[in-house]
Design an enzyme around this catalytic site. Structure first.
Site, PDB file in Angstrom:
ATOM      1  N   CYS A 126       0.465  -0.962   0.153  1.00 51.54           N
ATOM      2  CA  CYS A 126      -0.485  -0.289   0.429  1.00 51.54           C
ATOM      3  C   CYS A 126       1.225   1.136   0.056  1.00 51.54           C
ATOM      4  O   CYS A 126       2.159   1.339  -0.306  1.00 51.54           O
ATOM      5  CB  CYS A 126      -1.102   0.186   1.143  1.00 51.54           C
ATOM      6  SG  CYS A 126      -0.713  -0.169   2.707  1.00 51.54           S
ATOM      7  N   HIS A 149      15.987 -17.164  17.392  1.00 53.38           N
ATOM      8  CA  HIS A 149      14.742 -16.557  16.989  1.00 53.38           C
ATOM      9  C   HIS A 149      13.814 -17.300  17.500  1.00 53.38           C
ATOM     10  O   HIS A 149      12.610 -16.775  17.357  1.00 53.38           O
ATOM     11  CB  HIS A 149      15.397 -16.371  15.932  1.00 53.38           C
ATOM     12  CG  HIS A 149      17.282 -15.344  15.583  1.00 53.38           C
ATOM     13  ND1 HIS A 149      16.775 -14.266  16.489  1.00 53.38           N
ATOM     14  CD2 HIS A 149      17.774 -15.438  14.608  1.00 53.38           C
ATOM     15  CE1 HIS A 149      17.638 -13.907  16.408  1.00 53.38           C
ATOM     16  NE2 HIS A 149      18.825 -14.381  15.559  1.00 53.38           N
TER      17      HIS A 149
HETATM   18  C1  RB5 Z   1      -4.087   5.272   0.642  1.00 53.03           C
HETATM   19  O1  RB5 Z   1      -4.114   6.793   0.497  1.00 53.03           O
HETATM   20  C2  RB5 Z   1      -3.354   4.595   1.361  1.00 53.03           C
HETATM   21  O2  RB5 Z   1      -3.623   5.467   2.764  1.00 53.03           O
HETATM   22  C3  RB5 Z   1      -2.728   3.828   1.889  1.00 53.03           C
HETATM   23  O3  RB5 Z   1      -2.257   2.264   0.681  1.00 53.03           O
HETATM   24  C4  RB5 Z   1      -2.101   3.165   2.996  1.00 53.03           C
HETATM   25  O4  RB5 Z   1      -0.584   3.692   3.271  1.00 53.03           O
HETATM   26  C5  RB5 Z   1      -2.026   3.170   4.551  1.00 53.03           C
HETATM   27  O5  RB5 Z   1      -1.579   2.133   5.158  1.00 53.03           O
END
Ligand code: RB5
Length: 143
Positions: free
Chosen positions: A65, A133
């Site tokens: 993300c 670990h």
């Molecule tokens: C999307 O704009 C963004 O919030 C998402 O990709 C991510 O970084 C969230 O944690």
């Protein structure tokens, strides 16, 4: 090895590059992420992947993300899932050697595709060291 990949709208371009890289290197890839680039909620695209990794000890996941944080937070709610956020090859090596990470999380908006593919390669080629670990990893889950 089977690799599951998933991403929100911020990770489509990187996901496509990772998908091609994995296939070129002989991995079987299951793409569970967004392909459209239209705004999606990252929990919705990570829950199915995390559930699958939690139930299959032999599978690994790569999630993306904008920051790599939202997707990690969702994945790490699942028992047996250890998702590590990586922005360098050195960290990728250590999340495998020391944490036995079974999911690699990439911050799509903060690393280049070249850096990301180098990280993916290290993540998939590095083994868990075990020993002290393993004792620590076994203490992660609360139930
Ligand atoms: C999307 O704009 C963004 O919030 C998402 O990709 C991510 O970084 C969230 O944690």
């Amino acid at each position: 090895m089977n690799i599951l990949i998933s991403n929100d709208h911020a990770g489509v371009e990187l996901k496509n590059a990772v998908n091609n890289f994995l296939k070129e290197n002989g991995y079987v890839v299951e793409n569970l992420g967004d392909n459209s680039g239209k705004s999606v909620d990252y929990p919705d695209i990570i829950h199915p992947l995390a559930k699958e990794i939690s139930n299959n000890k032999d599978k690994k996941g790569i999630i993306m993300c904008g920051t790599g944080n939202g997707v990690s937070m969702v994945a790490n709610k699942y028992k047996g899932v250890r998702a590590g956020l990586c922005w360098s090859k050195e960290i990728a090596e250590l999340i495998r050697k020391h944490n036995d990470a079974n999911i690699l999380s990439l911050p799509a908006r903060f690393i280049s595709i070249k850096e990301a593919l180098e990280i993916v390669e290290v993540f998939l080629e590095t083994s868990f060291e075990g020993g002290r670990h393993e004792r620590r990893v076994n203490k992660i889950n609360k139930q």
